[in-house]
Write a protein that holds these residues in place. Structure first.
Motif, PDB file in Angstrom:
ATOM      1  N   GLY A  46       0.848  -1.188   0.000  1.00 45.61           N
ATOM      2  CA  GLY A  46       0.000   0.000   0.000  1.00 45.61           C
ATOM      3  C   GLY A  46       0.882   1.236   0.000  1.00 45.61           C
ATOM      4  O   GLY A  46       1.912   1.269   0.685  1.00 45.61           O
ATOM      5  N   TYR A  47       0.507   2.252  -0.774  1.00 46.71           N
ATOM      6  CA  TYR A  47       1.405   3.400  -0.918  1.00 46.71           C
ATOM      7  C   TYR A  47       1.496   4.247   0.350  1.00 46.71           C
ATOM      8  O   TYR A  47       2.578   4.559   0.812  1.00 46.71           O
ATOM      9  CB  TYR A  47       0.971   4.272  -2.104  1.00 46.71           C
ATOM     10  N   ARG A  48       0.354   4.619   0.908  1.00 50.86           N
ATOM     11  CA  ARG A  48       0.359   5.483   2.105  1.00 50.86           C
ATOM     12  C   ARG A  48       0.194   4.689   3.389  1.00 50.86           C
ATOM     13  O   ARG A  48       0.210   5.253   4.470  1.00 50.86           O
ATOM     14  CB  ARG A  48      -0.756   6.527   1.985  1.00 50.86           C
ATOM     15  N   GLY A  49       0.042   3.413   3.296  1.00 52.39           N
ATOM     16  CA  GLY A  49      -0.125   2.542   4.456  1.00 52.39           C
ATOM     17  C   GLY A  49      -0.557   1.166   3.981  1.00 52.39           C
ATOM     18  O   GLY A  49      -0.954   0.985   2.825  1.00 52.39           O
ATOM     19  N   ALA A  50      -0.488   0.206   4.859  1.00 53.85           N
ATOM     20  CA  ALA A  50      -0.775  -1.189   4.492  1.00 53.85           C
ATOM     21  C   ALA A  50      -2.166  -1.375   3.896  1.00 53.85           C
ATOM     22  O   ALA A  50      -2.354  -2.180   2.985  1.00 53.85           O
ATOM     23  CB  ALA A  50      -0.602  -2.086   5.712  1.00 53.85           C
ATOM     24  N   ALA A  51      -3.167  -0.642   4.373  1.00 54.32           N
ATOM     25  CA  ALA A  51      -4.544  -0.818   3.912  1.00 54.32           C
ATOM     26  C   ALA A  51      -4.913   0.088   2.736  1.00 54.32           C
ATOM     27  O   ALA A  51      -6.050   0.079   2.285  1.00 54.32           O
ATOM     28  CB  ALA A  51      -5.506  -0.569   5.071  1.00 54.32           C
ATOM     29  N   ASP A  52      -3.963   0.862   2.231  1.00 57.72           N
ATOM     30  CA  ASP A  52      -4.249   1.799   1.143  1.00 57.72           C
ATOM     31  C   ASP A  52      -4.596   1.046  -0.140  1.00 57.72           C
ATOM     32  O   ASP A  52      -3.908   0.096  -0.514  1.00 57.72           O
ATOM     33  CB  ASP A  52      -3.026   2.697   0.911  1.00 57.72           C
ATOM     34  N   ASP A  53      -5.680   1.461  -0.804  1.00 57.34           N
ATOM     35  CA  ASP A  53      -6.054   0.858  -2.086  1.00 57.34           C
ATOM     36  C   ASP A  53      -5.108   1.273  -3.204  1.00 57.34           C
ATOM     37  O   ASP A  53      -5.052   0.625  -4.244  1.00 57.34           O
ATOM     38  CB  ASP A  53      -7.486   1.239  -2.467  1.00 57.34           C
ATOM     39  N   CYS A  54      -4.384   2.366  -3.022  1.00 54.74           N
ATOM     40  CA  CYS A  54      -3.355   2.778  -3.980  1.00 54.74           C
ATOM     41  C   CYS A  54      -2.071   2.040  -3.613  1.00 54.74           C
ATOM     42  O   CYS A  54      -1.648   2.042  -2.463  1.00 54.74           O
ATOM     43  CB  CYS A  54      -3.129   4.285  -3.929  1.00 54.74           C
TER      44      CYS A  54
END
Length: 108
Positions: free
Chosen positions: A45-53
């Protein structure tokens, strides 16, 4: 004067032929064509583990979009995650697939 009549007759012959051919041409209906997405290598994940990006790694498809001064990030097209990534980072879109929009985000 005969040449002028010849051109008119020729023009009158061409017009019906062109119109009859135009009537034979079928236009394709507007249907969304679904092709598989290219292989994307999602790193995390780009901004965090759960980020859809997701941060995207190198593949045959992404090789031309990778930059040593930027991250390549893929977000589901039209998602809230994509909208927030664009708002937060000013990300520059580089390409789209059927499902994802890829962005180049400079880090220098």
């Amino acid at each position: 004067m005969f040449n002028g009549c010849k051109q008119i007759i020729y023009g009158l012959w061409i017009l019906p032929a062109a119109l009859s051919l135009a009537g034979c041409i079928e236009t394709a209906p507007e249907i969304a064509i679904s092709e598989p997405d290219p292989d994307l290598v999602f790193v995390r994940g780009y901004r965090g583990a759960a980020d859809d990006c997701k941060l995207v790694g190198e593949s045959a498809f992404t090789a031309d979009f990778l930059d040593d001064a930027a991250d390549l990030v893929a977000c589901p097209t039209g998602s809230d995650a994509m909208a927030s990534l664009m708002a937060e980072t000013g990300a520059k879109m580089v390409t789209q697939t059927n499902s994802f929009t890829l962005f180049s985000i400079p880090y220098r």
